[in-house]
Design an enzyme around this catalytic site. Structure first.
Site: not given
Ligand code: GDP
Ligand code: IMO
Ligand code: MG
Length: 432
Positions: A14, A17-18, A41-42, A226
């Site tokens: 978290d 990255k997204g 979850g990005h 991750q």
């Protein structure tokens, strides 16, 4: 020569990255996920519109970009189709046509999820705090050579045989070890028949296409999920995920040779967070931690769980830099540090009566680490949304400089807000 970039999480996930993959995707011809599953979850925010991606690579909002799911990813076809439907409903064009799944991807089926949940329930307060998405059991099946892989969907008769054997095995564990409800072979086959026809056209020789793109000099972006401290080997084992989340995993996970991984961009949050159980040396239990959680909106994008928050841990980052060979860092969520009077940075630990300057591997050792801090003055000004380095307050610049000095890696990008363009470029990872 074109530079391919591997984006990895440098802490406990978290890190943002997204957002950064979406920002970098503008400059490349394909984005590849290489490990993890829909435990990720990005979050992408473009023009005020939020998109949360779990399995689909974070390049998908760029209209003509191909997105690949490599063999290192465990794929839940049901979760994937739900995500595609969400994107279709949001008006994203041709998602199914642009998404390519490696034939060798192991599939996550309902029995993996049932076992993940049953195990966690049996463990009580020793639970890992998994996302309950069946990730661990799916990787176990891969290594045990009993996984159902995407390619198996072409031969439903063969699948039926394998599913029968797997259901028998899983029911022994579910019923006798965990006192949970057994699963039914017929239900699993019905599930498979429900998703098969939509998944088959997306199965593609990902490894070959990526190699050919490389030969043509096109740029590729490898997207990790991750973070390194959740890596199955180098993280806080057993409080980790079930894959290697470090940069080297991009080669086997995407099916490309290691020499195609040119630059490793480590995404680093300006403080530290962790979701789930396990040791966290710099965790804060006071109002400063609560402030980080509130300003950083630190709630899991997959499970909605509150993320634990703490000071920046440079000694943990040192481990991450060594394991990944980080070429440049992207510091995210700098704005969340605004308004803190005094900032602490963990530079090492007291460990078994000795001073150490790097995080050990494994939960038992990490649990013994007592952080050693140095203190710096914070800044009162808002950094939210700042787009040029020069505009940052001097104390924020000093904080970033100190992070570079202690960690020994250069900062390439700074993120000051969730929006795609709330980003400061220092040195472009794709630049030659
Ligand atoms: P990922 O799993 O590494 O992609 O990160 P997540 O999306 O799970 O969590 C990062 C969260 O922080 C998301 O809600 C992002 O929208 C948000 N975010 C990313 N970068 C920044 C930033 O620089 N500032 C702030 N305030 N939020 C950010
Ligand atoms: P992204 O890609 C943060 C954590 C879970 C749990 C442990 C094992 O969004 O950064 P699993 O379901 O993988 O078996 O759970 O790993 N975890 C994450 N924490 N971000 C993630 O992904 C995570 N994916 C798994 O909370 O502690
Ligand atoms: Mg996340």
């Amino acid at each position: 020569m074109a530079k391919n970039v591997v984006v990895i999480g440098s802490q406990w996930g978290d890190e943002g990255k997204g957002k950064i993959v979406d920002w970098l995707a503008e400059e490349c011809s394909g984005v590849v996920r290489f490990q993890g599953g829909h435990n990720a979850g990005h979050t992408l925010v473009v023009g005020g519109k939020k998109t949360i991606l779990r399995l689909i690579p974070s390049g998908i909002l760029h209209e003509n970009l191909d997105c690949f799911i490599g063999s290192g990813v465990v794929v839940s076809p049901e979760a994937l189709l739900a995500e595609i439907d969400e994107l279709n409903a949001a008006g994203v064009k041709n998602v199914e046509g642009r998404l390519k799944i490696a034939p060798t991807c192991p599939l996550i089926l309902p029995y993996h999820i049932a076992l993940d949940k049953a195990r966690e329930a049996s463990k009580g307060d020793k639970k890992i705090g998994t996302t309950g998405r069946g990730i661990g059991p799916a990787y176990e099946d891969k290594v045990a050579r009993r996984a159902i892989r995407a390619v198996d969907l072409f031969d439903t008769e063969k699948i039926a045989e394998k599913i029968k054997a797997n259901v028998a095995l899983y029911n022994v564990q579910l019923e006798h070890l965990h006192g949970a409800e057994p699963i039914r072979y017929e239900d699993i086959m019905e599930t498979i028949n429900g998703f098969k026809d939509r998944i088959l056209p997306m199965i593609h020789d990902v490894s070959r296409t990526l190699y050919e793109k490389g030969q043509k000099g096109e740029r590729l972006l490898f997207e990790g999920a991750q973070g390194t401290l959740l890596d199955i080997d180098y993280g806080t084992y057993p409080y980790v995920t079930s894959s290697n989340c470090s940069a080297g995993a991009a080669a086997p996970g995407a099916g490309v040779p290691p020499h195609m991984l040119h630059y490793v961009l480590g995404i680093v949050k300006a403080y530290t967070t962790r979701v789930g159980s396990g040791p966290f040396p710099t965790e804060l239990f006071d109002e400063i931690g609560a402030g980080l959680a509130e300003r950083g909106n630190e709630f899991g994008s997959v499970t909605g769980r509150a993320r634990r928050c703490g000071w920046f841990d440079a000694a943990a980052l040192k481990r991450s830099i060594q394991v990944n060979g980080i070429s440049g860092m992207c510091i995210t969520k700098l704005d969340v540090m605004d308004g803190i009077e005094e900032i602490k940075i963990c530079t090492g630990y007291e460990f078994d009566g000795k001073q150490v300057d790097i995080l050990p591997c494994g939960a038992d050792a990490v649990a013994k680490c007592v952080p050693v801090y140095e203190t710096m003055p914070g800044w009162k000004e808002s950094t939210f949304g700042i787009k040029t380095y020069g505009q940052l307050p001097q104390n924020a610049k000093n904080y970033l400089k100190r992070i570079e000095e202690i960690c020994g890696a250069p900062i390439a990008i700074i993120s000051t807000g969730p929006e795609r363009d709330e980003t400061i470029l220092v040195q472009h990872p794709f630049a030659d």
